[in-house]
Every structure is written in C-alpha cells, then in structure tokens.
Design a protein around this motif. Structure first.
Motif, short mmCIF file in Angstrom:
data_model
loop_
_atom_site.label_atom_id
_atom_site.label_comp_id
_atom_site.label_asym_id
_atom_site.label_seq_id
_atom_site.Cartn_x
_atom_site.Cartn_y
_atom_site.Cartn_z
N GLN A 163 0.83 -1.21 0.00
CA GLN A 163 0.00 0.00 0.00
C GLN A 163 0.87 1.26 0.00
N LEU A 164 1.92 1.25 0.81
CA LEU A 164 2.81 2.41 0.89
C LEU A 164 3.49 2.68 -0.44
N ILE A 165 4.03 1.63 -1.04
CA ILE A 165 4.71 1.79 -2.33
C ILE A 165 3.73 2.25 -3.40
N SER A 166 2.52 1.70 -3.41
CA SER A 166 1.51 2.09 -4.41
C SER A 166 1.21 3.58 -4.31
N GLU A 167 1.03 4.08 -3.11
CA GLU A 167 0.72 5.50 -2.91
C GLU A 167 1.91 6.37 -3.32
N GLU A 168 3.12 5.96 -2.94
CA GLU A 168 4.29 6.75 -3.28
C GLU A 168 4.56 6.74 -4.78
N LEU A 169 4.29 5.63 -5.42
CA LEU A 169 4.50 5.53 -6.87
C LEU A 169 3.54 6.44 -7.63
N ILE A 170 2.29 6.50 -7.19
CA ILE A 170 1.32 7.40 -7.83
C ILE A 170 1.77 8.85 -7.66
N ALA A 171 2.27 9.18 -6.49
CA ALA A 171 2.64 10.57 -6.20
C ALA A 171 3.97 10.97 -6.84
N GLN A 172 4.95 10.05 -6.85
CA GLN A 172 6.31 10.41 -7.28
C GLN A 172 6.67 9.94 -8.68
N ARG A 173 5.94 8.95 -9.21
CA ARG A 173 6.07 8.46 -10.58
C ARG A 173 7.23 7.50 -10.80
N PHE A 174 8.26 7.52 -9.99
CA PHE A 174 9.43 6.70 -10.28
C PHE A 174 9.97 6.17 -8.95
N LEU A 175 9.87 4.86 -8.76
CA LEU A 175 10.30 4.28 -7.49
C LEU A 175 11.02 2.96 -7.75
N THR A 176 12.11 2.76 -7.03
CA THR A 176 12.86 1.51 -7.12
C THR A 176 12.81 0.79 -5.79
N ILE A 177 12.37 -0.46 -5.84
CA ILE A 177 12.40 -1.32 -4.65
C ILE A 177 13.79 -1.95 -4.60
N VAL A 178 14.51 -1.69 -3.50
CA VAL A 178 15.89 -2.12 -3.37
C VAL A 178 16.02 -3.10 -2.20
N GLY A 179 16.81 -4.14 -2.41
CA GLY A 179 17.06 -5.11 -1.35
C GLY A 179 17.89 -6.25 -1.87
N PRO A 180 18.41 -7.08 -0.98
CA PRO A 180 19.24 -8.21 -1.40
C PRO A 180 18.44 -9.26 -2.15
#
Length: 307
Positions: A163-180
C-alpha cells in the motif's frame, strides 16, 4: 548446389547476431515489434496476450525469423511446412496472408514479411532474442493481459508495504524497490502492479531483465513490451517519443546486472514521458533523476511462544 543469396532489401538493424555469420537462433524467446515468439513452445503473443495463429502459418513465421533478412524460397517453405506432401502455391499464399493479418501489417502499416518476386519471402523487421526459458511465456505472458508474472500466492506480511509503495509511486512516478536477492522484491512489485491495474486502466507493462545479459538489447526489450512498432533504428530515442502521451505503469524487474543500460533509459522516459510511472526492482538504486528508493526490509516474525 546453388548458393543461397541474401535478399536485396534495405538494411535492417539486427540486434542479436551478424546476419553474415548464418548462425541459427537458439529456441528461446524471439522479440520483434510488439510481438514475442517462443519457438519451442510455439506461442506467439502481443502485449502479453496470445495471438491466435494456425499451425501452418506459425511454421512459416518460425522458418522466416530463423533466417532474418534472408530470402527463404518457396521450395524451402514447402519442405518445412508440408514435409512429404504435395501442395500448390495457393496454400502457401493463404497462410502467408493469415500470418500478415495476425501480425496486423495492414492496420499498423509496419512491414514484417515481404514477398521477393519469383524467389520467396523474407522477414525484414528488426528482431532480438531473450534468453528467457519458454516456460516464462507459457506460464505468465500468454495467460496475463498485461504480461505480469503469476499472481503472488500466499504473500504474508507485506500488505502495508504494498500500500505504501503504491501510494508513493502514484505521487512520485518513479520508485525503485531495493534489497538483497531473495528478499521478495519481485513479489512486492507484482502485488503493487496488480493493485494499480485499475488506476492505469490495465496499462501495466512488465519487463523481466533477469534472463537478459546483453545491455544493448535493453531498449529493444522495453520497446517490444510497450508495443512500439518495429523498424526503428534508435529505440533509445524512439521510446520516450512513443510514450510521451501515453499513461501507463512500466515495471522494470531485476535491473541490478544491467543498471548502466537501464538507468539512462528510465531517466529519459521519466523526464520526457510525464504520464509514465516507473516501478523498478534492483539490488542497488539506479541513482538517476526522479528516482525514489524504497528499501525492502526482511519480514519480522513474532517471538515463539513458550509451551
């Protein structure tokens, strides 16, 4: 034996091999324009949707893409498609017509197959090969209207993150999920994509870079996924122009080993196509303009209860 001659046609950019080497394609995933073809699985799909095509027309297509920019004679096609049978040229013309119709040549104006008068046929569109196993196509792309992997089953403990990523992606347009590796980046990205399907009217396009190891093919892979028509010389320049007025979610999965090629392309799309939202997954950030980074933490578990 007569020497086989190559077609005297305008030069076609080949993104997979030197045509002069005459090396055959491996039975992997072959991409051209908005289409993907699995030779071993005998599946042709466009934008994640399987294209209905008869077996004879599919045989012809495979024979042509195995020798791009070369003339495949009628005799060779008869031997390939109708072995041990005697058929007239009417049958060949009928299935060539069916193939062209399935590829949408008349509607799009894009040329894939050309007739070389008195000699045979030639596949003239630029093509590339993905080293993806055929199962990827048959298990996901052919059965998903948006080309997403199968819906994540039994995902636990990530609802708030999705839910958090979905909201941030709509607002910011470009998001990278980072992790090992193995932490669940692809699973979360898939869940986010499905959550946002309605928000983008189904225009969600998924690009899996995991099986791709040739940086120069990155723009072509993205172009074929989003439906950029074939016969383009510079997909890196053509993609932002094609996407400029289109609203969609573009998912770039498993970017870490191709960051040097993916990062500038993603940045350019973000800058020049204001209606395109980009969701990437990578073991490290792309480090380009506009990118927001969400670091995926390991799942936490409640302490064991004493019995």
């Amino acid at each position: 034996m007569r020497e086989r001659k190559t077609a005297e046609l305008p030069a076609v950019e080949m993104n997979i091999m030197d045509v002069q080497s005459k090396r055959p394609f491996s039975p992997d995933l072959i991409c051209f324009g908005p289409f993907r073809l699995s030779v071993t699985e005998r599946i042709l799909e466009r934008g994640g949707v399987r294209v209905r095509l008869g077996s004879r027309a599919l045989d012809i297509l495979i024979a042509l893409v195995e020798r791009p920019a070369e003339i495949v004679t009628k005799k060779e096609l008869f031997a390939r498609v109708w072995p041990d049978l005697v058929v007239d040229e009417g049958n060949l013309r009928y299935h060539i017509l069916a193939l062209r119709k399935a590829l949408g040549e008349r509607r799009s104006g894009t040329r894939f197959v050309t007739n070389v008068s008195g000699r045979g046929f030639c596949f003239v569109a630029p093509i590339s090969r993905a080293a993806s196993p055929p199962a990827l196509l048959s298990n996901s792309l052919a059965h998903s209207p948006v080309g997403l992997p199968p819906s994540p089953a039994g995902m636990v403990g990530r609802d708030e993150t999705v839910q958090l990523i979905s909201e941030e992606l709509i607002a910011q347009r470009f998001l990278t999920i980072v992790g090992p590796g193995g932490i669940g980046k692809t699973t979360v990205a898939n869940a986010v994509s499905r959550t946002l399907l309605a928000a983008f009217d189904g225009a969600v396009h998924y690009v899996d870079f995991g099986p791709l190891f040739t940086p120069s093919l990155v723009p072509n892979r993205v172009a074929s996924t989003v439906g950029l028509p074939g016969n383009f010389d510079d997909p890196l320049a053509a993609l932002p122009a094609f996407l400029r007025d289109r609203r969609m979610l573009l998912v770039l999965d498993s970017c870490e080993h191709l960051i040097e090629a993916i990062a500038p392309l993603a940045e350019r799309i973000f800058r020049e196509a204001p209606e395109v939202h980009i969701l990437a997954t990578s073991r490290e950030p792309l480090q380009v303009e506009g990118e927001q980074v969400h670091r995926l933490d390991p799942l936490t578990f409640p302490p064991m209860m004493n019995r």
